[in-house]
Design an enzyme around this catalytic site. Structure first.
Site, PDB file in Angstrom:
ATOM      1  N   CYS A 115       0.815  -1.226   0.000  1.00  0.00           N
ATOM      2  CA  CYS A 115       0.000   0.000   0.000  1.00  0.00           C
ATOM      3  C   CYS A 115       0.847   1.273   0.000  1.00  0.00           C
ATOM      4  CB  CYS A 115      -0.937  -0.006   1.193  1.00  0.00           C
ATOM      5  SG  CYS A 115      -2.066  -1.397   1.117  1.00  0.00           S
ATOM      6  N   HIS A 260      -4.084   6.968   1.693  1.00  0.00           N
ATOM      7  CA  HIS A 260      -4.310   5.606   1.210  1.00  0.00           C
ATOM      8  C   HIS A 260      -5.724   5.179   1.614  1.00  0.00           C
ATOM      9  CE1 HIS A 260      -4.091   1.433   0.487  1.00  0.00           C
ATOM     10  NE2 HIS A 260      -3.959   1.084   1.751  1.00  0.00           N
ATOM     11  N   ASN A 290     -10.253  -1.171  -1.197  1.00  0.00           N
ATOM     12  CA  ASN A 290      -8.815  -0.916  -1.093  1.00  0.00           C
ATOM     13  C   ASN A 290      -8.123  -1.502  -2.325  1.00  0.00           C
ATOM     14  OD1 ASN A 290      -6.103  -0.854  -0.460  1.00  0.00           O
ATOM     15  ND2 ASN A 290      -6.332  -1.688   1.603  1.00  0.00           N
TER      16      ASN A 290
HETATM   17  C1  LIG Z   1     -10.787  -5.590   9.226  1.00  0.00           C
HETATM   18  C2  LIG Z   1     -11.448  -4.681  10.231  1.00  0.00           C
HETATM   19  C3  LIG Z   1     -12.501  -3.832   9.533  1.00  0.00           C
HETATM   20  C4  LIG Z   1     -12.141  -5.569  11.265  1.00  0.00           C
HETATM   21  O1  LIG Z   1     -12.685  -4.772  12.269  1.00  0.00           O
HETATM   22  P1  LIG Z   1     -12.489  -5.186  13.783  1.00  0.00           P
HETATM   23  O2  LIG Z   1     -13.040  -4.081  14.608  1.00  0.00           O
HETATM   24  O3  LIG Z   1     -11.065  -5.564  14.006  1.00  0.00           O
HETATM   25  O4  LIG Z   1     -13.374  -6.443  13.887  1.00  0.00           O
HETATM   26  P2  LIG Z   1     -14.464  -6.711  14.993  1.00  0.00           P
HETATM   27  O5  LIG Z   1     -13.738  -6.977  16.289  1.00  0.00           O
HETATM   28  O6  LIG Z   1     -15.464  -5.603  15.006  1.00  0.00           O
HETATM   29  O7  LIG Z   1     -15.156  -7.980  14.441  1.00  0.00           O
HETATM   30  C5  LIG Z   1     -14.504  -9.198  14.417  1.00  0.00           C
HETATM   31  C6  LIG Z   1     -15.574 -10.261  14.251  1.00  0.00           C
HETATM   32  O8  LIG Z   1     -16.181 -10.098  12.955  1.00  0.00           O
HETATM   33  C7  LIG Z   1     -16.061 -11.299  12.212  1.00  0.00           C
HETATM   34  N1  LIG Z   1     -15.840 -10.940  10.816  1.00  0.00           N
HETATM   35  C8  LIG Z   1     -14.674 -10.779  10.173  1.00  0.00           C
HETATM   36  N2  LIG Z   1     -14.892 -10.420   8.906  1.00  0.00           N
HETATM   37  C9  LIG Z   1     -16.231 -10.371   8.747  1.00  0.00           C
HETATM   38  C10 LIG Z   1     -17.061 -10.054   7.660  1.00  0.00           C
HETATM   39  N3  LIG Z   1     -16.561  -9.722   6.469  1.00  0.00           N
HETATM   40  N4  LIG Z   1     -18.386 -10.072   7.849  1.00  0.00           N
HETATM   41  C11 LIG Z   1     -18.918 -10.399   9.027  1.00  0.00           C
HETATM   42  N5  LIG Z   1     -18.180 -10.705  10.106  1.00  0.00           N
HETATM   43  C12 LIG Z   1     -16.839 -10.686   9.957  1.00  0.00           C
HETATM   44  C13 LIG Z   1     -14.888 -12.002  12.818  1.00  0.00           C
HETATM   45  O9  LIG Z   1     -14.960 -13.374  12.580  1.00  0.00           O
HETATM   46  C14 LIG Z   1     -15.033 -11.653  14.274  1.00  0.00           C
HETATM   47  O10 LIG Z   1     -16.022 -12.483  14.808  1.00  0.00           O
HETATM   48  P3  LIG Z   1     -15.958 -12.954  16.366  1.00  0.00           P
HETATM   49  O11 LIG Z   1     -15.994 -11.708  17.176  1.00  0.00           O
HETATM   50  O12 LIG Z   1     -17.168 -13.814  16.511  1.00  0.00           O
HETATM   51  O13 LIG Z   1     -14.668 -13.696  16.501  1.00  0.00           O
HETATM   52  C15 LIG Z   1     -10.421  -3.752  10.936  1.00  0.00           C
HETATM   53  O14 LIG Z   1      -9.624  -4.506  11.818  1.00  0.00           O
HETATM   54  C16 LIG Z   1      -9.548  -3.012   9.974  1.00  0.00           C
HETATM   55  O15 LIG Z   1     -10.003  -2.238   9.159  1.00  0.00           O
HETATM   56  N6  LIG Z   1      -8.206  -3.180  10.101  1.00  0.00           N
HETATM   57  C17 LIG Z   1      -7.278  -2.570   9.186  1.00  0.00           C
HETATM   58  C18 LIG Z   1      -7.276  -3.372   7.928  1.00  0.00           C
HETATM   59  C19 LIG Z   1      -6.569  -2.709   6.805  1.00  0.00           C
HETATM   60  O16 LIG Z   1      -6.631  -1.514   6.655  1.00  0.00           O
HETATM   61  N7  LIG Z   1      -5.908  -3.515   5.989  1.00  0.00           N
HETATM   62  C20 LIG Z   1      -5.245  -3.062   4.814  1.00  0.00           C
HETATM   63  C21 LIG Z   1      -3.960  -2.428   5.181  1.00  0.00           C
HETATM   64  S1  LIG Z   1      -3.235  -1.669   3.842  1.00  0.00           S
END
Ligand SMILES: CC(C)(COP(=O)(O)OP(=O)(O)OC[C@H]1O[C@@H](n2cnc3c(N)ncnc32)[C@H](O)[C@@H]1OP(=O)(O)O)[C@@H](O)C(=O)NCCC(=O)NCCS
Length: 333
Positions: A115, A260, A290
């Protein structure tokens, strides 16, 4: 007078296939609400059919950037191709691109900084132009993610985030006195390498890919979402402040921030942390997802088209990503 490099033109290309959150919910356990609340994403684009690579998506983006710069393809004398999803493991996607553009002999360098790849490439282009090594350097960010994520419960945390697309910028000598790239700050820290990575195929394993690895999904990206989120909201404000300090700039001097596009919530959080008014940051992840190395040129091109970036404006580009990597650039458009 010292030579200064500038972004002379930008372009972008998004495949025509629109995939909404509801479309994804049809094929794996997820919902529009889950995706939209956490990321701001409503839809993304996917390639229409198998056989379209990052180098193919780059072609229209490049032509647009060259035309906007008032140049011709034959004026391009070097290509930097930022991608984490090259058409093949090797040779580089840049080599495929120059062949498709009909530019034999033009040097092509693939940059594998995920990224942050566009900013790393911009830094190389800036140095080449300032040093007089090359005159018109094409910087491309292009990705095909839709063939590299898994649409099931195991892969859903990653699969909902990414889209396909390409962006490009032509870097050349500034044509106006105020125009040009002012500061570029780049960083990397491998201690977080395994927070966002793709394990196999890998040259450190023999064989590089086994049936067991395929069954375990090791050929798909894996991410520690919470750690990556924390990395982003720490490093992006730092990179912006660092660039401003290096240039003696105040936040008031900045006309537009192009971050980004990994997550709208991350970008809104960053704006809040540094006290940036909402109208001074442009986001388009809602419609693209993304696109990794392509987000910044796509988003910048979008902002220019909307009149949000005008000639003479001070623009800040800022990125973070796998590696871990991060950085910023300040330029007068
Ligand atoms: C990915 C992201 C949106 C997840 O959000 P989060 O707040 O960490 O996740 P939450 O704790 O709210 O939710 C996790 C739960 O959702 C579930 N889950 C994961 N993906 C899911 C989806 N697409 N749909 C539904 N549920 C999902 C998980 O299994 C987990 O379930 P559990 O609590 O029963 O174990 C967040 O961590 C993020 O944006 N991180 C940065 C990612 C990024 O920018 N990556 C690219 C870098 S260049």
């Amino acid at each position: 007078m010292e030579r200064r490099a500038a972004i002379l033109g930008t372009g972008h290309y998004l495949p025509t296939k629109v995939v909404t959150n509801d479309d994804l919910a049809q094929i794996m356990p997820t919902t529009h609400e889950w995706i939209h609340q956490r990321t701001g994403i409503r839809e993304r684009r996917f390639i229409e059919e198998s056989g379209i690579g990052a180098s193919d998506l780059a072609i229209p983006a490049v032509k647009m950037a060259v035309e906007q710069a008032g140049r011709e393809l034959k004026d391009v004398d070097a290509v930097l191709f930022a991608t984490l999803s090259p058409d093949h493991q090797f040779p580089g996607a840049g080599c495929l691109l120059i062949h498709k553009l009909g530019l034999p002999g033009v040097p092509a360098l693939d940059v594998r900084n995920q990224c942050s790849g566009f900013l790393y490439s911009l830094s190389v282009a800036d140095a080449w132009v300032r040093a007089g090594v090359y005159k018109n350097v094409l910087v491309v960010g292009s990705e095909v993610h839709s063939t590299g994520v898994e649409f099931n419960e195991r892969g859903r945390d990653v699969a909902v985030l990414f889209g396909d697309g390409a962006g490009a910028a032509l870097i050349g000598e500034a044509t106006r006195p105020e125009q040009g790239i002012r500061a570029l700050e780049l960083h990397a820290d491998g201690s977080g390498a395994y927070d966002l990575w793709l394990e196999a195929p890998a040259s450190k394993f023999n064989p590089r890919l086994t049936h067991e690895m395929l069954d375990a999904g090791k050929h798909y990206p894996h991410m520690n979402g919470k750690k990556v989120f924390k990395h982003a909201v720490t490093r992006m404000p730092q990179a912006i402040m660092e660039g401003m300090i290096a240039n003696g700039l105040k936040l008031d001097d900045v006309d537009m921030v192009i971050p980004h596009q990994a997550n709208l919530r991350i970008n809104q959080f960053v704006a809040k942390m540094i006290g940036l008014p909402e109208h001074k940051m442009h986001n388009n992840i809602q419609k693209t997802g993304n696109t990794t190395a392509a987000t910044i040129p796509i988003c910048m091109h979008d902002a220019i088209g909307l009149g949000k970036i005008k000639p003479g404006d001070l623009v800040c580009l800022v990125a973070f990503g796998a590696g871990l990597t991060w950085g910023s650039a300040f330029l007068r458009y």
